[in-house]
Design a protein around this motif. Structure first.
Motif, mmCIF file in Angstrom:
data_model
loop_
_atom_site.group_PDB
_atom_site.id
_atom_site.type_symbol
_atom_site.label_atom_id
_atom_site.label_comp_id
_atom_site.label_asym_id
_atom_site.label_seq_id
_atom_site.Cartn_x
_atom_site.Cartn_y
_atom_site.Cartn_z
ATOM 1 N N LEU A 1 -5.934 5.688 -8.232
ATOM 2 C CA LEU A 1 -5.429 7.205 -8.187
ATOM 3 C C LEU A 1 -4.145 7.500 -8.885
ATOM 4 N N ALA A 2 -3.292 6.464 -8.690
ATOM 5 C CA ALA A 2 -1.837 6.813 -9.149
ATOM 6 C C ALA A 2 -1.892 6.853 -10.676
ATOM 7 N N VAL B 1 2.439 1.722 -3.567
ATOM 8 C CA VAL B 1 1.472 1.956 -4.448
ATOM 9 C C VAL B 1 1.264 3.653 -4.128
ATOM 10 N N GLY B 2 1.213 3.882 -2.735
ATOM 11 C CA GLY B 2 0.795 5.318 -2.566
ATOM 12 C C GLY B 2 1.924 6.318 -3.003
ATOM 13 N N ALA C 1 -6.889 -4.171 3.076
ATOM 14 C CA ALA C 1 -5.555 -3.656 2.457
ATOM 15 C C ALA C 1 -5.508 -3.782 1.111
ATOM 16 N N VAL D 1 0.796 -1.296 -0.017
ATOM 17 C CA VAL D 1 -0.062 0.278 -0.154
ATOM 18 C C VAL D 1 0.789 1.290 -0.172
ATOM 19 N N ALA E 1 -5.568 2.974 -4.329
ATOM 20 C CA ALA E 1 -4.472 3.895 -4.522
ATOM 21 C C ALA E 1 -3.689 3.597 -5.914
ATOM 22 N N ALA E 2 -3.813 2.501 -6.279
ATOM 23 C CA ALA E 2 -3.436 2.159 -7.632
ATOM 24 C C ALA E 2 -4.068 2.964 -8.682
ATOM 25 N N ALA F 1 3.946 5.881 -5.328
ATOM 26 C CA ALA F 1 4.026 5.759 -6.811
ATOM 27 C C ALA F 1 3.041 6.936 -7.176
ATOM 28 N N ALA F 2 1.910 6.957 -6.495
ATOM 29 C CA ALA F 2 0.799 8.003 -7.055
ATOM 30 C C ALA F 2 1.414 9.310 -6.588
ATOM 31 N N ALA G 1 3.670 10.282 -9.897
ATOM 32 C CA ALA G 1 2.985 10.237 -10.976
ATOM 33 C C ALA G 1 3.084 11.408 -11.832
ATOM 34 N N VAL H 1 -7.575 -1.044 -0.523
ATOM 35 C CA VAL H 1 -7.002 0.594 -0.354
ATOM 36 C C VAL H 1 -5.859 0.171 -1.282
ATOM 37 N N ALA H 2 -5.274 -0.901 -1.803
ATOM 38 C CA ALA H 2 -4.212 -0.664 -2.526
ATOM 39 C C ALA H 2 -4.787 -0.601 -4.219
#
Lengths: 192, 197
Positions: free
Chosen positions: B13-14, A8-9, B3, A5, B10-11, A11-12, A15, B6-7
């Motif tokens: 959003l990324a 990935v956060g 989780a 998590v 988040a992906a 990575a966001a 971006a 959430v991941a």
């Protein structure tokens, strides 16, 4: 999972943003500037506009080079928006024939007739440039490049056309018009 | 399970790009000097300011200094709105429309009342301000950039008014008229491209 998590956060956060202006500025300008110069049919017609303007004298000498880019931009907008225009290449070639013929004959129509004729052909030239705008090029730089190159070709034609003040020069200008007309016939035979 | 959701969120959003509202600092120069260069590096700003500046210069000396002063005041007002955190839409489109209309007026070269110049100068100043939200992270940096944009836009306007008034005396004003037609033509093309993107 928490690491995933967090990863990935992160990575966001990195971006890349969608910026408002994309494309290479210098490359876009060079591409737009060279586009009319590397098309002999465009060069011939643009020079003919300048020659004819100089031959007609004021106010045509500056009115025609003002009308041409304005109407050309409308044609360019049609090309950019994907609005089809039949016979673009033939229209560009025909512009060299018609404008070259006007110069060769030393035609002196009323200003509005000359402006309408030049404006009509400008649509074909603009459409050709607009439709070939390279994807990813800086649009403003490309547009500025091809408008300025077109204007400089007009000025080149006007400069040569000013020879028409003298008797021998008038013959040379009319001969240049004839040469442009013949080149236009070759362009047309290739286009159809 | 929670989780994983959430991941996934988040992906998602990324992969979403940020809105194309703000302009990056020109040449990567941040702060005051980035703002100073900003109006010269955003095509819609440059076209509109050059068109209005050339037009005002062309109408000199019949027109006074009211139109450039109106532009500067409107620009400061527009930047003030941005500083308050509001970003009015369609400012870029408005600038291109102004560039088209005023470019045509320059090519037309007819004497018009000064109030017409003030109206277009006000529109341009406001729209340049509205279209200059800084793409920076700190408030201080943003304010410095806005301040720079105010100076840069004003300088560019004064310079083009001066250039327009000098060029209008050359070759019976032909050079200014040709430049006006070029600006209008470029604005039409850039507007068409904006419609497609």
């Amino acid at each position: 999972m928490l690491r995933l998590v967090l990863g990935v956060g992160l990575a966001a956060l990195i971006a890349s943003p969608a910026l408002a202006h994309t494309g290479d500025l210098a490359g876009g300008f060079a591409s737009g500037f060279l586009h009319p110069l590397f098309g002999p049919d465009h060069v011939a017609a643009m020079v003919a506009v300048g020659l004819w303007g100089a031959f007609l004298g004021p106010p045509a000498i500056y009115s025609l080079p003002v009308v041409f880019p304005l109407v050309m931009a409308l044609g360019g907008a049609l090309g950019i928006l994907g609005v089809p225009l039949p016979g673009v290449e033939a229209g560009v070639a025909a512009s060299a024939i018609a404008l070259g013929l006007m110069v060769a004959l030393g035609a002196r129509p009323q200003l509005w007739i000359a402006a309408v004729l030049v404006g009509l052909f400008a649509i074909f030239h603009g459409h050709a440039h607009g439709a070939e705008l390279p994807a990813g090029a800086d649009a403003a730089a490309y547009s500025a490049g091809f408008v300025i190159a077109t204007g400089l070709l007009h000025i080149a034609g006007i400069a040569f056309g000013l020879l028409a003040r003298w008797r021998a020069g008038r013959l040379a200008v009319r001969a240049a018009g004839g040469a442009i007309m013949l080149a236009g016939v070759v362009f047309l035979s290739r286009a159809v | 399970m929670r989780a994983a959701r959430v991941a996934a969120l988040a992906a998602a959003l990324a992969t979403m790009p940020t809105a194309a509202l703000a302009h990056p600092p020109p040449l990567g120069i941040p702060g005051f000097f980035g703002g100073l260069l900003h109006p010269a590096f955003v095509p819609a700003h440059l076209l509109a300011i050059c068109a209005v500046g050339l037009w005002i210069g062309q109408q000199m000396p019949a027109w006074g200094r009211a139109a450039p002063a109106t532009f500067i005041l409107a620009l400061l007002a527009g930047l003030g709105v941005i500083a308050l955190g509001r970003v009015p839409p369609f400012a870029s489109e408005a600038l291109l429309l102004v560039a088209m209309a005023v470019g045509l007026l320059v090519a037309w070269a007819r004497s018009l009342p000064e109030s017409a110049g003030c109206v277009f100068a006000a529109l341009t100043g406001l729209a340049v301000g509205f279209d200059s939200p800084p793409e920076v992270v700190s408030l201080r940096e943003a304010n410095l950039m806005l301040l720079g944009t105010g100076f840069g836009g004003s300088l560019l306007m004064v310079a083009t008014v001066e250039a327009g008034s000098r060029l209008a005396r050359l070759w019976h004003g032909v050079a200014v008229r040709v430049l006006g037609s070029w600006i209008a033509a470029i604005a039409v093309l850039v507007f068409a491209v904006q419609l497609t993107r």
